[in-house]
Design a protein around this motif. Structure first.
Motif, PDB file in Angstrom:
ATOM      1  N   LYS A  63       0.809  -1.226   0.000  1.00 20.20           N
ATOM      2  CA  LYS A  63       0.000   0.000   0.000  1.00 20.20           C
ATOM      3  C   LYS A  63       0.840   1.273   0.000  1.00 20.20           C
ATOM      4  N   GLN A  64       2.075   1.183   0.415  1.00 15.65           N
ATOM      5  CA  GLN A  64       2.951   2.353   0.439  1.00 15.65           C
ATOM      6  C   GLN A  64       3.824   2.453  -0.807  1.00 15.65           C
ATOM      7  N   SER A  65       3.637   1.528  -1.740  1.00  8.76           N
ATOM      8  CA  SER A  65       4.472   1.500  -2.939  1.00  8.76           C
ATOM      9  C   SER A  65       3.586   1.539  -4.183  1.00  8.76           C
ATOM     10  N   ILE A  66       3.076   2.728  -4.473  1.00 14.47           N
ATOM     11  CA  ILE A  66       2.210   2.938  -5.636  1.00 14.47           C
ATOM     12  C   ILE A  66       3.003   3.754  -6.651  1.00 14.47           C
ATOM     13  N   MET A  67       3.183   3.178  -7.833  1.00 18.99           N
ATOM     14  CA  MET A  67       3.987   3.821  -8.864  1.00 18.99           C
ATOM     15  C   MET A  67       3.076   4.310  -9.997  1.00 18.99           C
ATOM     16  N   LEU A  68       3.433   5.439 -10.591  1.00 15.77           N
ATOM     17  CA  LEU A  68       2.645   6.016 -11.672  1.00 15.77           C
ATOM     18  C   LEU A  68       3.536   6.317 -12.862  1.00 15.77           C
ATOM     19  N   SER A  69       3.072   5.924 -14.038  1.00 13.08           N
ATOM     20  CA  SER A  69       3.728   6.305 -15.295  1.00 13.08           C
ATOM     21  C   SER A  69       2.623   6.731 -16.252  1.00 13.08           C
ATOM     22  N   ASN A  70       3.004   7.247 -17.393  1.00  8.13           N
ATOM     23  CA  ASN A  70       2.019   7.708 -18.359  1.00  8.13           C
ATOM     24  C   ASN A  70       2.301   7.047 -19.698  1.00  8.13           C
ATOM     25  N   ASN A  71       1.234   6.663 -20.406  1.00  5.66           N
ATOM     26  CA  ASN A  71       1.377   6.024 -21.716  1.00  5.66           C
ATOM     27  C   ASN A  71       2.220   6.860 -22.668  1.00  5.66           C
ATOM     28  N   ASN A  72       2.243   8.168 -22.483  1.00  2.00           N
ATOM     29  CA  ASN A  72       2.995   9.043 -23.379  1.00  2.00           C
ATOM     30  C   ASN A  72       4.498   9.026 -23.084  1.00  2.00           C
ATOM     31  N   ASP A  73       4.879   8.616 -21.858  1.00  3.58           N
ATOM     32  CA  ASP A  73       6.291   8.555 -21.481  1.00  3.58           C
ATOM     33  C   ASP A  73       6.476   7.437 -20.462  1.00  3.58           C
ATOM     34  N   LEU A  74       6.594   6.211 -20.952  1.00  5.07           N
ATOM     35  CA  LEU A  74       6.698   5.043 -20.073  1.00  5.07           C
ATOM     36  C   LEU A  74       8.032   4.971 -19.339  1.00  5.07           C
ATOM     37  N   ASN A  75       9.022   5.758 -19.747  1.00  6.50           N
ATOM     38  CA  ASN A  75      10.328   5.738 -19.105  1.00  6.50           C
ATOM     39  C   ASN A  75      10.335   6.460 -17.768  1.00  6.50           C
ATOM     40  N   GLN A  76       9.387   7.368 -17.556  1.00  4.84           N
ATOM     41  CA  GLN A  76       9.344   8.137 -16.313  1.00  4.84           C
ATOM     42  C   GLN A  76       8.304   7.526 -15.379  1.00  4.84           C
ATOM     43  N   THR A  77       8.758   7.036 -14.221  1.00  8.11           N
ATOM     44  CA  THR A  77       7.878   6.445 -13.221  1.00  8.11           C
ATOM     45  C   THR A  77       8.072   7.194 -11.912  1.00  8.11           C
ATOM     46  N   LEU A  78       6.953   7.549 -11.279  1.00  7.01           N
ATOM     47  CA  LEU A  78       6.987   8.300 -10.025  1.00  7.01           C
ATOM     48  C   LEU A  78       6.277   7.535  -8.928  1.00  7.01           C
ATOM     49  N   LYS A  79       6.770   7.662  -7.717  1.00  7.09           N
ATOM     50  CA  LYS A  79       6.058   7.121  -6.563  1.00  7.09           C
ATOM     51  C   LYS A  79       5.015   8.160  -6.165  1.00  7.09           C
ATOM     52  N   VAL A  80       3.767   7.713  -5.947  1.00  4.31           N
ATOM     53  CA  VAL A  80       2.685   8.643  -5.628  1.00  4.31           C
ATOM     54  C   VAL A  80       2.028   8.265  -4.305  1.00  4.31           C
ATOM     55  N   THR A  81       1.266   9.220  -3.778  1.00  4.53           N
ATOM     56  CA  THR A  81       0.508   9.014  -2.544  1.00  4.53           C
ATOM     57  C   THR A  81      -0.973   8.904  -2.894  1.00  4.53           C
ATOM     58  N   PRO A  82      -1.792   8.428  -1.967  1.00  5.78           N
ATOM     59  CA  PRO A  82      -3.229   8.305  -2.239  1.00  5.78           C
ATOM     60  C   PRO A  82      -3.915   9.626  -2.600  1.00  5.78           C
ATOM     61  N   ASP A  83      -3.355  10.763  -2.162  1.00 10.15           N
ATOM     62  CA  ASP A  83      -3.978  12.066  -2.429  1.00 10.15           C
ATOM     63  C   ASP A  83      -3.550  12.686  -3.753  1.00 10.15           C
ATOM     64  N   ASP A  84      -2.551  12.103  -4.425  1.00 14.86           N
ATOM     65  CA  ASP A  84      -2.112  12.636  -5.716  1.00 14.86           C
ATOM     66  C   ASP A  84      -3.200  12.415  -6.770  1.00 14.86           C
ATOM     67  N   HIS A  85      -3.183  13.237  -7.791  1.00 19.62           N
ATOM     68  CA  HIS A  85      -4.203  13.147  -8.842  1.00 19.62           C
ATOM     69  C   HIS A  85      -3.755  12.254  -9.996  1.00 19.62           C
ATOM     70  N   VAL A  86      -4.735  11.640 -10.619  1.00 21.47           N
ATOM     71  CA  VAL A  86      -4.527  10.779 -11.773  1.00 21.47           C
ATOM     72  C   VAL A  86      -4.974  11.547 -13.011  1.00 21.47           C
ATOM     73  N   ALA A  87      -4.285  11.347 -14.123  1.00 19.75           N
ATOM     74  CA  ALA A  87      -4.629  12.000 -15.387  1.00 19.75           C
ATOM     75  C   ALA A  87      -4.971  10.932 -16.424  1.00 19.75           C
ATOM     76  N   PRO A  88      -5.614  11.321 -17.512  1.00 20.01           N
ATOM     77  CA  PRO A  88      -5.882  10.359 -18.585  1.00 20.01           C
ATOM     78  C   PRO A  88      -4.572   9.765 -19.092  1.00 20.01           C
TER      79      PRO A  88
END
Length: 179
Positions: free
Chosen positions: A143-168
């Motif tokens: 639960k403390q290890s949630i990673m986010l990347s974007n289809n437009n740039d799969l090379n960049q991955t960020l660790k996020v928190t539950p309050d961070d926003h999600v984009a299309p």
């Protein structure tokens, strides 16, 4: 005295809701269109020119009289202006154009959630809400290890928190816990 405390709490709650509503409206207003978004275009008094249309994989729509219009990266207001300028004069004297988003493109969630997959984006969506849409965490989720990347740039991955926003086009990955 109790009445003042309740009034103060009500005012604070109202302000928080108002700020959150304003943020969601601003996100919707500044939303950049992309392939997979579905637009609702209405030209008042012109039923043949009013339609719902999907932004294709090239980021364009095919609109009557105007042909292919590149809309990827534009806001709905910018698309409205393009259609207005294209129809004004040769086709209509003063077209009344409205462009809105009928459905947003998806975000994706994979890993240790009950129902991984693609889900429709909506303005203001947080990581916590996205996890809830996917049925919540599995018992093995980190639960403390949630990673986010974007289809437009799969090379960049960020660790996020539950309050961070999600984009299309975002991809959330809920990793497996080792303990």
């Amino acid at each position: 005295m109790k009445g003042c405390i309740h009034l103060h709490r009500a005012i604070v709650i109202f302000i928080v809701l108002l700020v959150n509503s304003a943020k969601a409206h601003e996100q919707h207003h500044n939303y950049k269109l992309g392939a997979g978004d579905k637009l609702s275009i209405k030209i008042y008094g012109e039923a043949d020119l009013s339609m719902s249309i999907l932004v294709d994989t090239s980021g364009s729509i095919d609109y009557p009289y105007l042909g292919e219009i590149k809309v990827a990266g534009l806001t709905p207001a910018e698309v409205k202006q393009k259609i207005y300028l294209g129809l004004k004069g040769p086709y209509l004297i003063s077209p009344k154009v409205m462009v809105s988003i009928a459905t947003f493109r998806q975000f994706y969630i994979k890993g240790e959630v009950r129902r991984p997959g693609g889900y429709p984006f909506r303005p203001g969506l947080t990581v916590d809400q996205a996890i809830a849409l996917a049925g919540g965490f599995t018992e093995r989720a980190a639960k403390q290890s949630i990673m986010l990347s974007n289809n437009n740039d799969l090379n960049q991955t960020l660790k996020v928190t539950p309050d961070d926003h999600v984009a299309p086009d975002d991809i959330l990955n809920i990793e497996e816990s080792f303990f």
